[in-house]
Structure formats: structure tokens, C-alpha cells
Scaffold this active site. Structure first.
Site, PDB file in Angstrom:
ATOM      1  N   GLU A   8     -25.137   8.109 -37.945  1.00  0.00           N
ATOM      2  CA  GLU A   8     -25.015   9.166 -36.946  1.00  0.00           C
ATOM      3  C   GLU A   8     -24.738  10.506 -37.628  1.00  0.00           C
ATOM      4  O   GLU A   8     -23.729  10.641 -38.329  1.00  0.00           O
ATOM      5  CB  GLU A   8     -23.842   8.812 -36.028  1.00  0.00           C
ATOM      6  CG  GLU A   8     -23.658   9.749 -34.879  1.00  0.00           C
ATOM      7  CD  GLU A   8     -22.442   9.369 -34.030  1.00  0.00           C
ATOM      8  OE1 GLU A   8     -21.553   8.671 -34.537  1.00  0.00           O
ATOM      9  OE2 GLU A   8     -22.409   9.783 -32.863  1.00  0.00           O
ATOM     10  N   PRO A  32      -5.663  14.339 -31.853  1.00  0.00           N
ATOM     11  CA  PRO A  32      -6.388  14.781 -33.051  1.00  0.00           C
ATOM     12  C   PRO A  32      -5.604  15.852 -33.805  1.00  0.00           C
ATOM     13  O   PRO A  32      -5.254  16.885 -33.231  1.00  0.00           O
ATOM     14  CB  PRO A  32      -7.685  15.356 -32.467  1.00  0.00           C
ATOM     15  CG  PRO A  32      -7.350  15.732 -31.056  1.00  0.00           C
ATOM     16  CD  PRO A  32      -6.230  14.868 -30.599  1.00  0.00           C
ATOM     17  N   GLU A  33      -5.333  15.618 -35.073  1.00  0.00           N
ATOM     18  CA  GLU A  33      -4.563  16.574 -35.880  1.00  0.00           C
ATOM     19  C   GLU A  33      -5.361  17.872 -36.081  1.00  0.00           C
ATOM     20  O   GLU A  33      -4.793  18.934 -36.294  1.00  0.00           O
ATOM     21  CB  GLU A  33      -4.223  15.975 -37.257  1.00  0.00           C
ATOM     22  CG  GLU A  33      -3.211  14.851 -37.221  1.00  0.00           C
ATOM     23  CD  GLU A  33      -3.761  13.548 -36.649  1.00  0.00           C
ATOM     24  OE1 GLU A  33      -4.990  13.336 -36.731  1.00  0.00           O
ATOM     25  OE2 GLU A  33      -2.970  12.755 -36.106  1.00  0.00           O
ATOM     26  N   ASN A  57     -13.474  16.064 -31.045  1.00  0.00           N
ATOM     27  CA  ASN A  57     -14.693  16.718 -30.539  1.00  0.00           C
ATOM     28  C   ASN A  57     -14.558  17.200 -29.096  1.00  0.00           C
ATOM     29  O   ASN A  57     -15.079  18.238 -28.723  1.00  0.00           O
ATOM     30  CB  ASN A  57     -15.941  15.843 -30.736  1.00  0.00           C
ATOM     31  CG  ASN A  57     -15.845  14.505 -30.066  1.00  0.00           C
ATOM     32  OD1 ASN A  57     -14.755  14.027 -29.731  1.00  0.00           O
ATOM     33  ND2 ASN A  57     -16.977  13.869 -29.851  1.00  0.00           N
ATOM     34  N   GLU A  68     -14.618   3.079 -28.005  1.00  0.00           N
ATOM     35  CA  GLU A  68     -15.718   4.001 -27.686  1.00  0.00           C
ATOM     36  C   GLU A  68     -16.133   4.641 -29.005  1.00  0.00           C
ATOM     37  O   GLU A  68     -15.464   5.548 -29.496  1.00  0.00           O
ATOM     38  CB  GLU A  68     -15.239   5.031 -26.667  1.00  0.00           C
ATOM     39  CG  GLU A  68     -16.358   5.571 -25.802  1.00  0.00           C
ATOM     40  CD  GLU A  68     -17.100   6.695 -26.467  1.00  0.00           C
ATOM     41  OE1 GLU A  68     -18.136   6.403 -27.127  1.00  0.00           O
ATOM     42  OE2 GLU A  68     -16.674   7.831 -26.360  1.00  0.00           O
ATOM     43  N   CYS A 117     -20.767  12.073 -29.047  1.00  0.00           N
ATOM     44  CA  CYS A 117     -21.209  10.695 -29.293  1.00  0.00           C
ATOM     45  C   CYS A 117     -22.502  10.349 -28.551  1.00  0.00           C
ATOM     46  O   CYS A 117     -23.252   9.494 -28.988  1.00  0.00           O
ATOM     47  CB  CYS A 117     -20.103   9.706 -28.944  1.00  0.00           C
ATOM     48  SG  CYS A 117     -19.495   9.896 -27.272  1.00  0.00           S
TER      49      CYS A 117
HETATM   50  P1  NAD Z   1     -13.056   9.282 -37.875  1.00  0.00           P
HETATM   51  O1  NAD Z   1     -13.369   8.019 -37.192  1.00  0.00           O
HETATM   52  O2  NAD Z   1     -12.535   9.236 -39.270  1.00  0.00           O
HETATM   53  O3  NAD Z   1     -11.983  10.073 -37.010  1.00  0.00           O
HETATM   54  C1  NAD Z   1     -12.108  10.170 -35.615  1.00  0.00           C
HETATM   55  C2  NAD Z   1     -10.703  10.247 -35.052  1.00  0.00           C
HETATM   56  O4  NAD Z   1     -10.042   9.023 -35.308  1.00  0.00           O
HETATM   57  C3  NAD Z   1      -9.868  11.353 -35.716  1.00  0.00           C
HETATM   58  O5  NAD Z   1      -9.264  12.141 -34.727  1.00  0.00           O
HETATM   59  C4  NAD Z   1      -8.863  10.615 -36.567  1.00  0.00           C
HETATM   60  O6  NAD Z   1      -7.582  11.203 -36.501  1.00  0.00           O
HETATM   61  C5  NAD Z   1      -8.802   9.237 -35.942  1.00  0.00           C
HETATM   62  N1  NAD Z   1      -8.585   8.213 -36.953  1.00  0.00           N
HETATM   63  C6  NAD Z   1      -9.163   8.102 -38.168  1.00  0.00           C
HETATM   64  N2  NAD Z   1      -8.704   7.021 -38.828  1.00  0.00           N
HETATM   65  C7  NAD Z   1      -7.801   6.433 -38.011  1.00  0.00           C
HETATM   66  C8  NAD Z   1      -6.984   5.283 -38.125  1.00  0.00           C
HETATM   67  N3  NAD Z   1      -6.993   4.481 -39.206  1.00  0.00           N
HETATM   68  N4  NAD Z   1      -6.166   4.991 -37.085  1.00  0.00           N
HETATM   69  C9  NAD Z   1      -6.134   5.765 -35.986  1.00  0.00           C
HETATM   70  N5  NAD Z   1      -6.892   6.857 -35.815  1.00  0.00           N
HETATM   71  C10 NAD Z   1      -7.727   7.186 -36.822  1.00  0.00           C
HETATM   72  O7  NAD Z   1     -14.283  10.229 -37.818  1.00  0.00           O
HETATM   73  P2  NAD Z   1     -14.464  11.730 -38.359  1.00  0.00           P
HETATM   74  O8  NAD Z   1     -14.681  11.709 -39.833  1.00  0.00           O
HETATM   75  O9  NAD Z   1     -13.406  12.627 -37.829  1.00  0.00           O
HETATM   76  O10 NAD Z   1     -15.822  12.044 -37.627  1.00  0.00           O
HETATM   77  C11 NAD Z   1     -17.044  11.576 -38.155  1.00  0.00           C
HETATM   78  C12 NAD Z   1     -17.627  10.414 -37.423  1.00  0.00           C
HETATM   79  O11 NAD Z   1     -16.783   9.927 -36.385  1.00  0.00           O
HETATM   80  C13 NAD Z   1     -18.889  10.806 -36.712  1.00  0.00           C
HETATM   81  O12 NAD Z   1     -19.981  10.500 -37.499  1.00  0.00           O
HETATM   82  C14 NAD Z   1     -18.871  10.025 -35.442  1.00  0.00           C
HETATM   83  O13 NAD Z   1     -19.569   8.833 -35.604  1.00  0.00           O
HETATM   84  C15 NAD Z   1     -17.491   9.628 -35.216  1.00  0.00           C
HETATM   85  N6  NAD Z   1     -16.844  10.258 -34.075  1.00  0.00           N
HETATM   86  C16 NAD Z   1     -17.176   9.777 -32.862  1.00  0.00           C
HETATM   87  C17 NAD Z   1     -16.594  10.332 -31.759  1.00  0.00           C
HETATM   88  C18 NAD Z   1     -16.948   9.847 -30.405  1.00  0.00           C
HETATM   89  O14 NAD Z   1     -16.817  10.592 -29.462  1.00  0.00           O
HETATM   90  N7  NAD Z   1     -17.360   8.592 -30.261  1.00  0.00           N
HETATM   91  C19 NAD Z   1     -15.687  11.375 -31.891  1.00  0.00           C
HETATM   92  C20 NAD Z   1     -15.358  11.829 -33.181  1.00  0.00           C
HETATM   93  C21 NAD Z   1     -15.945  11.236 -34.273  1.00  0.00           C
END
Ligand code: NAD
Length: 477
Positions: A380, A176-177, A151, A249, A283
């Protein structure tokens, strides 16, 4: 533009051992705009070796010299801001002006941590026995594994990277991929500023494979993750199993308490920006708008009028304020949350659909009369959705604000000092903004409580998260 992004390990840009890649998709057109290397286990092992030797080099560089190098990186990033903003805007979808603001704020974060690097003070503790001297020394915790989302492709990295290297740690970043190209440009800046090989490493690939491999390794001493609560819990439990220090975070579901005496025009103006920045994929984005019943109708009217002025569309059109969501999965998720609310009896005030064109665009949406069972009240949305909730008394509003297990950001509007005191003493969150927005400055603590995580990514406490405190007790012979 065709992007071709490799892995940065030990100061070199490398292909994956098995040459695997995955596509990078422009979320505004759904077209493939490049490929990113998917790292192999052997690449991860190389990164671990590099991070260990990078740490051995970097920990003995003086904090003054570390700080100088970081300031140079900030200057280079400032020089390249327009070029990198264009790349970020295409791969992530946010308008160019928002990408530029993100990168300029990253330069401030680098400068701030560079200044803080030289202030990793220990303490001298008065002894009970005067022939003894007792002091604490701050030492870098060691090589860090950091996992950052799409994001804010640069700012999510920069907070972790700067805290780590200003403390004297090395770092492996799993970027991030979805948006790998702007992070790669950021790493080039540090390379060109002269960061020694192995201190900073950037990898991409299958997220769970990478986190499993890195967190288990005895090389890694600290883990930092930004993303969803569910993934955060998995990573925290793995880190716990191997007794690694952790910063988390995670997501939130920010309430905004709008009291009877609030200046409605000001609230609308500020909340429109805070809500729809980055299409709501933030977030700390406000989501639950708790509005006093006496001003509810007027507030709703003004809010809707202001939203109607916003333009949704591709980032290359300067008039657009809202870009696409990041991918199809996000679009489907947001829409299913809206549909679930409507099926359960919520009313649609505005929006509620994807745009009828290519790209992962979703209309700015306002819902009201939400029944308790609507999932969107608890999950969220991470999209351009506002939930309007009426309240009678401030106690009710605070109860509603505190009703979720998350506690990241919260906002409130009132000029009545009794309301302000009550809100600041009782709303449970990591960050609270009253009568304005502006929580993400480098000198301020940035983090949540409860399921929103722990540790902070801003302020002097952020540096402390990457330092061990060693007690040295000396006795004169
Ligand atoms: P996600 O948690 O699946 O992915 C977020 C990031 O984490 C991605 O870049 C992904 O590559 C990485 N990730 C995912 N699984 C991982 C693992 N097992 N090990 C290491 N890294 C991993 O979330 P999403 O589906 O991309 O986004 C949706 C939700 O994620 C949102 O509803 C939001 O709550 C949350 N989100 C929060 C933030 C933030 O700034 N706090 C940022 C992005 C997403």
C-alpha cells in the site's frame, strides 16, 4: 501556536510520571510546534484502574442516559468545529476544509451511535418446552484498549470510542503521537459533556510498550486497532495469546475497475477527490486504476489534466488541495516505492518527486506499465500515487483486483448491468462502491477481509463488536 498535550486518565489531564515528552512536528514546515507526554508504566497502571472503575460506573448507566450524554458531546463538538479544525490542520497537514469535514462527520457518527445505544436488543427464542423461557441479553464486553493512527486523528478515535461507550464499555485510547492535539480536544468535549471519570482515557507514548502492557492486563477485555497490516498482525497475535476480542481495521490497496462504457468525466472527478484526499493517506483510497484498453488513453489524458489543476502546499493557504505527508519516514517510503517501480521498468506519467521546499510534500504521481515485481503493486503506497493498469476483459480486471491478500475497499464504474453483477459478485473486498464513492457513513459496515482485518467499525454490527451475548434460560418452578 505551541501545543502541550498531556494524558487524560480518570477525568484529569496529567503529566507522565517521569515527565518525558516527545515533539509534535508540523509536517508542512518541519518545525516543532509542541510536545506530547510519553506515558510511564505507572500511568498505564493508573489508566487500567481508572478504566475498571469507569466500567463499573458506566455499565449501570441506562442506555437512554448514555445516549443523552453522547448527543450533548456531538453538540459541543459542532460548536467547536472551527477551532479544532485549525489545530488538526496544523498538526496533521490536511487542508482546513478537509479537517472540518472530518470533524463534522465525527459529530454524525456520535449522533448515530447515540441513537443505536438504545437498540442493543437481545432476543426471545421460542422454547421446546413451554414451561421454559429463553432469552439473550446483550452486555458490554468490558474495558477496551484502542489504538488509533494519525491519518484521521478524530474519526479513527470516534468510531471506536462511540461503539464502546454506547455499548456501556470504558475505553483507554492510545492516540496518535504524531497528531495528539485534536484527539485531546475531542476528549475535552466528552469531559465537558459530563462523561464520568475513568470511562474515557487517552494516553500517548511508545506504541509497542503501551499495547504490550494494556493487552496483557486482565482488565482489558477487547482490543481494537487501526493501522498497518504488519503492526495489526503483532497486536492480533498478542490479543490471541490472552484471548481478547479483537477488531482490526488495517490497510488496503483499493482497485478501481473502469469499464469501457464508464462516464470518463465522472470517474475522473470522483477519483481525484477520493485519491488525493489527505494526500492519499487513506485506507480506502483508490490505488490500482484498472482501465479498459479502449478508453485507456483518453482516461489517462483527462486524469492527468485534472491532476495538473491540483495545488500542493501548506494547509494555511486556502487554494491548496493537497497537504504534506505525515512525516519524513512516510515521504521516504513513498519515494522509494516510486523509485523501485521506475528501476524495474515502470513509466512515469506525472510527478515522481518530493517538492523542492520545506515540508513533507510529495507530488501527485501517476505510474503506468508496471512490471509485476514492482513493490508498489503489492504494498500500500499510502500516498498520492495512482497506478494505471490496462485490461482487455472484465475477467482479467477482476483477477487483478483480487490478486492481493488485502480486501478493504474497491470501486467500479460501468452502467452495464451484466458488468455490475459480475463485479459485485466476484470482487473480493469488504466494501464496494459502484458508480460513486461514499463508503464511510456511520450506518454502513466499515471493515475489510483477508489481511485488511476483521470486525466492522460502522453500522449496527460495530456495536455488536463491543457486546457479549448472554443466554438466559428460565424454567418456571
Ligand atoms: P503503523 O502501523 O506503524 O502505525 C499506525 C498507528 O499505529 C500509529 O499511530 C502508531 O502509533 C500505531 N502503532 C504502531 N505500532 C504499534 C504497536 N506496536 N502497538 C500499538 N500501536 C502501534 O503505520 P505508519 O508507519 O504510521 O503508517 C504506514 C502504514 O500504515 C501505511 O502504509 C498504511 O498501510 C497503514 N496505516 C493504515 C491506516 C488505516 O486507516 N487503516 C492508518 C494509518 C496507517
Amino acid at each position: 501556536m505551541i501545543l502541550d498535550i498531556n494524558l487524560y486518565i480518570n477525568g484529569e489531564w496529567l503529566d507522565s510520571y517521569d515527565h518525558k515528552t516527545m515533539p509534535i512536528i508540523n509536517p508542512a514546515t518541519e518545525e516543532v510546534i509542541g510536545r506530547v507526554a510519553v506515558c510511564h508504566r505507572k500511568n498505564l497502571d493508573d489508566a487500567l484502574v481508572a478504566a475498571q472503575s469507569g466500567f463499573d460506573t458506566w455499565r449501570v448507566v441506562s442506555s437512554f442516559d448514555r445516549s443523552q450524554l453522547m448527543k450533548k458531546a456531538a453538540l459541543l463538538l459542532r460548536e467547536r468545529v472551527d477551532h479544532i479544525s485549525s489545530i488538526m490542520s496544523i498538526e496533521q497537514g490536511k487542508p482546513f476544509i478537509q479537517a472540518k469535514a472530518e470533524i463534522l462527520s465525527a459529530t454524525n457518527i456520535i449522533d448515530w451511535f447515540a441513537s443505536e445505544a438504545v437498540r442493543a436488543y437481545g432476543q426471545v427464542i421460542p422454547p421446546r418446552n413451554i414451561s421454559t423461557q429463553q432469552l439473550t441479553i446483550c452486555e458490554p464486553v468490558g474495558p477496551v484498549a484502542a489504538f488509533t493512527p494519525w491519518n484521521f486523528p478524530i474519526n479513527q478515535i470516534i468510531r471506536k470510542l462511540c461503539a464502546a461507550i454506547s455499548a456501556g464499555c470504558s475505553i483507554i485510547i492510545k492516540g496518535p503521537e504524531e497528531t495528539p492535539a485534536s484527539p485531546a480536544e475531542l476528549i475535552k468535549v466528552f469531559h465537558d459533556a459530563g462523561i464520568p471519570p475513568g470511562v474515557v482515557n487517552l494516553v500517548f507514548g511508545v506504541p509497542s510498550e503501551i499495547s504490550n502492557h494494556l493487552i496483557k492486563s486482565p482488565v482489558i477485555k477487547k482490543v481494537s486497532f487501526t493501522g498497518s497490516v504488519s503492526v495489526g498482525k503483532e497486536i492480533a497475535s498478542l490479543a490471541g495469546k490472552y484471548m481478547k476480542r479483537v477488531t482490526m481495521e488495517l490497510g488496503g490497496h483499493a482497485p478501481v475497475i473502469i469499464c469501457e462504457d464508464a462516464e470518463i468525466n465522472v470517474v475522473v472527478e470522483q477519483m481525484i477527490v477520493a485519491k488525493f484526499r489527505n494526500s492519499g493517506q487513506v485506507c480506502i483510497a483508490p490505488t490500482r486504476f484498472l482501465v479498459h484498453e479502449k478508453i485507456y488513453d483518453l482516461f489517462k489524458l483527462k486524469l492527468v489534466d485534472a491532476i495538473k489543476e491540483l495545488k500542493v502546499g501548506p494547509s494555511d493557504n486556502e487554494g491548496n488541495n493537497i497537504g504534506p505527508l505525515i512525516h519524513k519516514k512516510a515521504l521516504t517510503r513513498v519515494h522509494s516505492l516510486v523509485e523501485d517501480a521506475l528501476v524495474n521498468g515502470a513509466s512515469l506519467v506525472l510527478g515522481g518527486n518530493r517538492l523542492n521546499k520545506r515540508g513533507f510534500f510529495y507530488e501527485p504521481t501517476v505510474l503506468e506499465d508496471l512490471p509485476h515485481q514492482a513493490k508498489i503493486l503489492h504494498e500500500e503506497p499510502f500516498g498520492p500515487i495512482i497506478l494505471l493498469i490496462r485490461f482487455k476483459s472484465l475477467d482479467d480486471a477482476i483477477l487483478e483486483a483480487n490478486s492481493l491478500p488485502y480486501g478493504l475497499a474497491a470501486y467500479a464504474y460501468s452502467y452495464d448491468s451484466r458488468n455490475i453483477m459480475k463485479i459485485s459478485n466476484n470482487v473480493k473486498c469488504g466494501m464496494l462502491a459502484i458508480n460513486h464513492v461514499g463508503l464511510a457513513l456511520p450506518e454502513l459496515p466499515f471493515g475489510g477481509i483477508g489481511e485488511s482485518g476483521y470486525g466492522t467499525e460502522g453500522g449496527s454490527e460495530a456495536l455488536a463488536c463491543y457486546l457479549d451475548k448472554k443466554l438466559v434460560s428460565l424454567q418456571a418452578c
